[in-house]
Motif scaffolding. Structure first.
Motif, mmCIF file in Angstrom:
data_model
loop_
_atom_site.group_PDB
_atom_site.id
_atom_site.type_symbol
_atom_site.label_atom_id
_atom_site.label_comp_id
_atom_site.label_asym_id
_atom_site.label_seq_id
_atom_site.Cartn_x
_atom_site.Cartn_y
_atom_site.Cartn_z
ATOM 1 N N GLU A 217 -19.389 -2.817 -23.378
ATOM 2 C CA GLU A 217 -19.425 -3.551 -22.113
ATOM 3 C C GLU A 217 -18.360 -4.648 -22.090
ATOM 4 N N ALA A 218 -18.040 -5.195 -23.251
ATOM 5 C CA ALA A 218 -16.989 -6.217 -23.311
ATOM 6 C C ALA A 218 -15.640 -5.633 -22.919
ATOM 7 N N TYR A 221 -15.710 -5.161 -19.104
ATOM 8 C CA TYR A 221 -15.576 -6.425 -18.385
ATOM 9 C C TYR A 221 -14.125 -6.900 -18.381
ATOM 10 N N ALA A 222 -13.471 -6.850 -19.551
ATOM 11 C CA ALA A 222 -12.090 -7.318 -19.653
ATOM 12 C C ALA A 222 -11.136 -6.449 -18.839
ATOM 13 N N GLU A 224 -11.856 -4.554 -16.227
ATOM 14 C CA GLU A 224 -12.091 -4.718 -14.789
ATOM 15 C C GLU A 224 -11.386 -5.972 -14.263
ATOM 16 N N LYS A 225 -11.408 -7.046 -15.016
ATOM 17 C CA LYS A 225 -10.707 -8.261 -14.612
ATOM 18 C C LYS A 225 -9.196 -8.017 -14.549
#
Length: 259
Positions: A217-218, A221-222, A224-225
């Protein structure tokens, strides 16, 4: 009665087969068909069902098998897959294993033929038909489930270097069941790619698989940003394991379509 594998080779039924499986997903299927007692070897990646396979000797990985260890197990049958196992290794094993059963499912419904091939060669036809009935029921539920608009999704299986899948793969055809496609990056089945504005503009989102690279998930998240597009972590077993896990995979697809 003979049963035809993915290379067109005919295999007679053998109720007393001694089986080495070099395909994790098919190892699980063989166990579910009641053949655990005839499995004499598996890879270290054959981890399901955990309580059963722990008693089966390991013979290495899917690509780096221990030839001598397999020879000592004296198998009559070797189960392999075109994508997962190296042909030179399989050719070497064929010098002393009488029957090499080759598999190559490319779409979800190929699981029916796969189960019937395993059930036929190893004399578990009734168990295979029961499994096929379960698959068909789950497949009908998937077909009837509501789906969102068509989307193009980049499915990532590795980073450093980044790698994805072609349209001619089992995973891509799983995604097609919910109206999702993957970008066309050429004819290589598992192509490498570089991030570019053109690539990102051509997709609706990115899927990061939990295997073979263990995206988390990390990572999602990174990324997607960085990209400004939706990035989802997906369960690689649900998306890529044919055989037994494909029934759960169809359920997983129904959930994925609503995310």
């Amino acid at each position: 009665m003979t049963y035809i594998d993915a290379l067109g080779t005919a295999h007679p039924a053998d109720p007393n087969a001694r089986i080495v499986s070099l395909v994790p997903s098919i190892t699980e299927l063989l166990c579910d068909l009641g053949l655990a007692g005839q499995l004499v070897g598996r890879t270290g990646f054959c981890i399901h069902p955990a309580d059963v396979v722990q008693a089966v000797p390991k013979v290495g990985g899917t690509k780096d098998v221990n030839i001598d260890k397999i020879r000592k197990l004296a198998p009559t049958h070797l189960v392999v897959n075109i994508d997962e196992n190296e042909k030179p290794t399989v050719d070497e094993l064929a010098e002393f294993i009488p029957h090499i059963v080759v598999t190559h499912p490319l779409r979800p419904r190929d699981n029916l033929a796969l189960a019937r091939l395993m059930g036929g060669v190893f004399c578990r036809q009734e168990a295979a038909e029961r499994w096929c009935a379960q698959f068909e029921a789950e497949y009908e539920l998937l077909r009837a489930a509501p789906k969102g608009p068509p989307q193009t999704m980049l499915y990532c299986i590795w980073q450093d270097p980044w790698m994805t899948i072609s349209r001619d793969t089992y995973i891509a055809r799983m995604l097609e069941e919910i109206g999702w496609s993957v970008p066309d990056l050429g004819e290589v089945r598992y192509p490498g790619f570089s991030w570019s504005s053109e690539l990102v503009a051509g997709v609706d989102g990115v899927l990061l698989s939990s295997e073979p690279y263990r995206f988390t998930e990390a990572h999602a998240y990174a990324l997607e940003k960085q990209l400004g597009k939706p990035v989802l972590l997906v369960d690689g077993e649900m998306m890529s394991w044919y055989g037994s896990r494909s029934v759960q995979g169809l359920r997983y697809l129904r959930e994925l379509a609503t995310r």
